[in-house]
Design a protein around this motif. Structure first.
Motif, PDB file in Angstrom:
ATOM      1  N   ASP A 140       0.659  -1.089  -0.002  1.00 17.34           N
ATOM      2  CA  ASP A 140      -0.081  -0.004   0.135  1.00 17.34           C
ATOM      3  C   ASP A 140       0.814   1.122  -0.067  1.00 17.34           C
ATOM      4  O   ASP A 140       0.465   2.490  -0.403  1.00 17.34           O
ATOM      5  N   LEU A 141       2.093   1.272   0.529  1.00 14.51           N
ATOM      6  CA  LEU A 141       2.877   2.227   0.882  1.00 14.51           C
ATOM      7  C   LEU A 141       4.316   2.080   0.381  1.00 14.51           C
ATOM      8  O   LEU A 141       4.885   1.020   0.505  1.00 14.51           O
ATOM      9  N   LEU A 142       5.118   2.915  -0.745  1.00  7.26           N
ATOM     10  CA  LEU A 142       6.359   2.965  -1.101  1.00  7.26           C
ATOM     11  C   LEU A 142       7.175   3.942  -0.314  1.00  7.26           C
ATOM     12  O   LEU A 142       6.770   4.949  -0.415  1.00  7.26           O
ATOM     13  N   LEU A 143       8.222   3.451   0.309  1.00  2.37           N
ATOM     14  CA  LEU A 143       9.229   4.313   0.985  1.00  2.37           C
ATOM     15  C   LEU A 143      10.440   4.403   0.245  1.00  2.37           C
ATOM     16  O   LEU A 143      11.090   3.279  -0.153  1.00  2.37           O
ATOM     17  N   ALA A 144      10.775   5.597  -0.433  1.00  2.00           N
ATOM     18  CA  ALA A 144      12.076   5.708  -1.218  1.00  2.00           C
ATOM     19  C   ALA A 144      13.087   6.567  -0.613  1.00  2.00           C
ATOM     20  O   ALA A 144      12.735   7.748  -0.526  1.00  2.00           O
ATOM     21  N   ASP A 145      14.158   5.932  -0.179  1.00  2.00           N
ATOM     22  CA  ASP A 145      15.294   6.944   0.529  1.00  2.00           C
ATOM     23  C   ASP A 145      16.373   7.090  -0.573  1.00  2.00           C
ATOM     24  O   ASP A 145      17.191   6.441  -1.098  1.00  2.00           O
ATOM     25  N   GLU A 146      16.326   8.485  -0.998  1.00  2.00           N
ATOM     26  CA  GLU A 146      17.238   9.137  -2.172  1.00  2.00           C
ATOM     27  C   GLU A 146      17.273   8.330  -3.341  1.00  2.00           C
ATOM     28  O   GLU A 146      18.321   7.743  -3.867  1.00  2.00           O
ATOM     29  N   PRO A 147      15.909   7.808  -3.887  1.00  2.00           N
ATOM     30  CA  PRO A 147      15.907   6.929  -5.087  1.00  2.00           C
ATOM     31  C   PRO A 147      16.654   7.567  -6.070  1.00  2.00           C
ATOM     32  O   PRO A 147      16.883   6.616  -7.189  1.00  2.00           O
ATOM     33  N   THR A 148      16.804   8.790  -6.228  1.00  2.00           N
ATOM     34  CA  THR A 148      17.529   8.971  -7.719  1.00  2.00           C
ATOM     35  C   THR A 148      18.876   9.685  -7.374  1.00  2.00           C
ATOM     36  O   THR A 148      19.597  10.246  -8.240  1.00  2.00           O
ATOM     37  N   GLY A 149      19.583   9.577  -6.026  1.00  2.00           N
ATOM     38  CA  GLY A 149      20.687  10.040  -5.786  1.00  2.00           C
ATOM     39  C   GLY A 149      21.776   9.752  -6.484  1.00  2.00           C
ATOM     40  O   GLY A 149      22.804  10.579  -6.773  1.00  2.00           O
ATOM     41  N   ASN A 150      21.867   8.583  -7.098  1.00  2.00           N
ATOM     42  CA  ASN A 150      22.955   8.014  -7.956  1.00  2.00           C
ATOM     43  C   ASN A 150      22.883   8.170  -9.370  1.00  2.00           C
ATOM     44  O   ASN A 150      23.707   7.611 -10.215  1.00  2.00           O
ATOM     45  N   LEU A 151      21.710   8.822  -9.840  1.00  2.00           N
ATOM     46  CA  LEU A 151      21.227   8.691 -11.247  1.00  2.00           C
ATOM     47  C   LEU A 151      21.583   9.792 -11.968  1.00  2.00           C
ATOM     48  O   LEU A 151      21.432  10.971 -11.408  1.00  2.00           O
ATOM     49  N   ASP A 152      21.869   9.739 -13.467  1.00  2.00           N
ATOM     50  CA  ASP A 152      21.841  11.024 -14.256  1.00  2.00           C
ATOM     51  C   ASP A 152      20.340  11.521 -14.356  1.00  2.00           C
ATOM     52  O   ASP A 152      19.428  11.144 -14.102  1.00  2.00           O
ATOM     53  N   THR A 153      20.267  12.478 -15.222  1.00  2.00           N
ATOM     54  CA  THR A 153      19.000  13.373 -15.428  1.00  2.00           C
ATOM     55  C   THR A 153      18.032  12.517 -16.132  1.00  2.00           C
ATOM     56  O   THR A 153      16.894  12.407 -15.530  1.00  2.00           O
ATOM     57  N   HIS A 154      18.464  11.586 -17.197  1.00  2.00           N
ATOM     58  CA  HIS A 154      17.600  10.907 -18.068  1.00  2.00           C
ATOM     59  C   HIS A 154      17.261   9.992 -17.170  1.00  2.00           C
ATOM     60  O   HIS A 154      15.828   9.670 -17.123  1.00  2.00           O
ATOM     61  N   ALA A 155      17.892   9.142 -16.304  1.00  2.00           N
ATOM     62  CA  ALA A 155      17.250   7.967 -15.527  1.00  2.00           C
ATOM     63  C   ALA A 155      16.600   8.591 -14.265  1.00  2.00           C
ATOM     64  O   ALA A 155      15.482   7.789 -13.825  1.00  2.00           O
ATOM     65  N   THR A 156      16.787   9.578 -13.648  1.00  2.00           N
ATOM     66  CA  THR A 156      15.916  10.445 -13.016  1.00  2.00           C
ATOM     67  C   THR A 156      14.333  10.503 -13.218  1.00  2.00           C
ATOM     68  O   THR A 156      13.683  10.253 -12.663  1.00  2.00           O
ATOM     69  N   GLU A 157      14.574  11.415 -14.605  1.00  2.00           N
ATOM     70  CA  GLU A 157      13.201  11.281 -15.074  1.00  2.00           C
ATOM     71  C   GLU A 157      12.471   9.967 -15.355  1.00  2.00           C
ATOM     72  O   GLU A 157      11.267  10.008 -15.078  1.00  2.00           O
ATOM     73  N   GLU A 158      13.210   9.026 -15.716  1.00  2.00           N
ATOM     74  CA  GLU A 158      12.335   7.753 -15.929  1.00  2.00           C
ATOM     75  C   GLU A 158      11.699   6.988 -14.497  1.00  2.00           C
ATOM     76  O   GLU A 158      10.610   6.752 -14.528  1.00  2.00           O
ATOM     77  N   ILE A 159      12.715   7.197 -13.419  1.00  2.00           N
ATOM     78  CA  ILE A 159      12.121   6.890 -12.117  1.00  2.00           C
ATOM     79  C   ILE A 159      11.079   7.739 -11.679  1.00  2.00           C
ATOM     80  O   ILE A 159      10.220   7.155 -11.373  1.00  2.00           O
ATOM     81  N   ILE A 160      11.069   8.993 -11.884  1.00  2.00           N
ATOM     82  CA  ILE A 160       9.865   9.915 -11.460  1.00  2.00           C
ATOM     83  C   ILE A 160       8.645   9.460 -12.150  1.00  2.00           C
ATOM     84  O   ILE A 160       7.821   9.573 -11.783  1.00  2.00           O
ATOM     85  N   SER A 161       8.873   9.199 -13.509  1.00  2.00           N
ATOM     86  CA  SER A 161       7.665   8.854 -14.362  1.00  2.00           C
ATOM     87  C   SER A 161       7.086   7.622 -13.696  1.00  2.00           C
ATOM     88  O   SER A 161       5.799   7.534 -13.800  1.00  2.00           O
ATOM     89  N   ILE A 162       7.984   6.508 -13.290  1.00  2.00           N
ATOM     90  CA  ILE A 162       7.252   5.346 -13.038  1.00  2.00           C
ATOM     91  C   ILE A 162       6.656   5.710 -11.487  1.00  2.00           C
ATOM     92  O   ILE A 162       5.666   5.218 -11.258  1.00  2.00           O
ATOM     93  N   PHE A 163       7.257   6.434 -10.875  1.00  2.00           N
ATOM     94  CA  PHE A 163       6.522   6.840  -9.547  1.00  2.00           C
ATOM     95  C   PHE A 163       5.341   7.570  -9.909  1.00  2.00           C
ATOM     96  O   PHE A 163       4.287   7.114  -9.119  1.00  2.00           O
ATOM     97  N   HIS A 164       5.230   8.334 -10.624  1.00  2.00           N
ATOM     98  CA  HIS A 164       3.888   9.019 -10.897  1.00  2.00           C
ATOM     99  C   HIS A 164       2.864   8.093 -11.368  1.00  2.00           C
ATOM    100  O   HIS A 164       1.776   8.013 -10.977  1.00  2.00           O
ATOM    101  N   GLN A 165       3.345   7.013 -12.266  1.00  2.00           N
ATOM    102  CA  GLN A 165       2.342   5.930 -12.814  1.00  2.00           C
ATOM    103  C   GLN A 165       1.821   5.141 -11.774  1.00  2.00           C
ATOM    104  O   GLN A 165       0.497   4.868 -11.444  1.00  2.00           O
ATOM    105  N   LEU A 166       2.764   4.893 -10.712  1.00  2.00           N
ATOM    106  CA  LEU A 166       2.540   3.793  -9.601  1.00  2.00           C
ATOM    107  C   LEU A 166       1.483   4.671  -8.557  1.00  2.00           C
ATOM    108  O   LEU A 166       0.426   3.996  -7.962  1.00  2.00           O
ATOM    109  N   ASN A 167       1.652   5.927  -8.449  1.00  2.00           N
ATOM    110  CA  ASN A 167       0.921   6.964  -7.510  1.00  2.00           C
ATOM    111  C   ASN A 167      -0.452   6.908  -8.123  1.00  2.00           C
ATOM    112  O   ASN A 167      -1.562   7.057  -7.715  1.00  2.00           O
TER     113      ASN A 167
END
Length: 228
Positions: free
Chosen positions: A161-188
């Motif tokens: 029911d709940l996803l907890l993400a600790d610095e999920p994009t901290g090691n990623l470049d801009t493109h990969a960060t955008e991909e991860i955020i897009s996935i989070f938006h869809q999951l939400n």
């Protein structure tokens, strides 16, 4: 309906003869379906708060109600069961087994929970994050963004029911960060509540709400207003 209700929570650590007040009376409510960021400088208490929310640590005082369950009343075994059923964890360093395939990494929570049909469920989770074709690759054969997507699939596989993400994009470049955020938006959008700790203002701004901590206290709690 709140999925999280935190009332006047404190957390004190004893380091030798020194007491460290990591949380100083935090009160916070999070509704089902929210996407929220927790921000603050190092030592602000945000990691401690995430550990409390994730049932990895018990408050020294105060109340924490997770989906109508008072976690202070649970044994260690019940806490572990609650974490496995209701929560999914995503970390900055991905925390994948280096010699196991992406599919095997995603299967791990299912093994712990004794679920049947593990391979099918794990493959469905990988496909949900766009990595079905990379299921048999090991982490060393994947990019950083792909490794984080494997970690997200692993967090999703028990339908939390709940996803907890600790610095999920901290090691990623801009493109990969955008991909991860897009996935989070869809999951939400699919109904999963998401709480993330981040140092990145641009990432925090992609959520619905930003909670800022300082010295173990909430100093601001603001809705994100988008102009587009």
């Amino acid at each position: 309906m709140p999925i999280i209700e935190i009332e006047n929570v404190t957390k004190v650590y004893q380091l030798g003869k020194v007491e460290v007040n990591a949380l100083r009376g935090v009160t916070l409510s999070v509704d089902h379906g929210e996407m929220m960021a927790i921000i603050g400088a190092s030592g602000s208490g945000k990691s401690t708060l995430m550990n409390v929310i994730g049932c990895l640590d018990i408050p020294t005082s105060g109340r924490y109600i997770l989906d109508d369950i008072d976690i202070s009343q649970l044994s260690d075994n019940k806490l572990a069961e609650l974490r496995n059923k209701k929560l999914g964890f995503i970390f900055q360093d991905y925390s994948l087994l280096p010699r196991a395939s992406a599919l095997s990494n995603v299967e791990l929570p299912l093994i712990y929970s004794g679920r049947r049909g593990r391979r099918k469920l794990a493959m469905e989770a990988l496909e949900r994050v766009g990595l079905g074709a990379r299921a048999n690759h090991k982490p060393t054969e994947l990019s950083g963004g792909e490794q984080q997507r494997v970690a997200i699939a692993r967090a999703l596989v028990n339908s939390p029911d709940l996803l907890l993400a600790d610095e999920p994009t901290g090691n990623l470049d801009t493109h990969a960060t955008e991909e991860i955020i897009s996935i989070f938006h869809q999951l939400n959008h699919d109904g999963i509540t998401i709480i993330m700790v981040t140092h990145e203002p641009d990432v925090a701004a992609e959520t619905h709400r930003i909670v800022r901590l300082m010295d173990g206290q909430v100093i601001s709690d603001e809705k994100v207003i988008r102009t587009n």
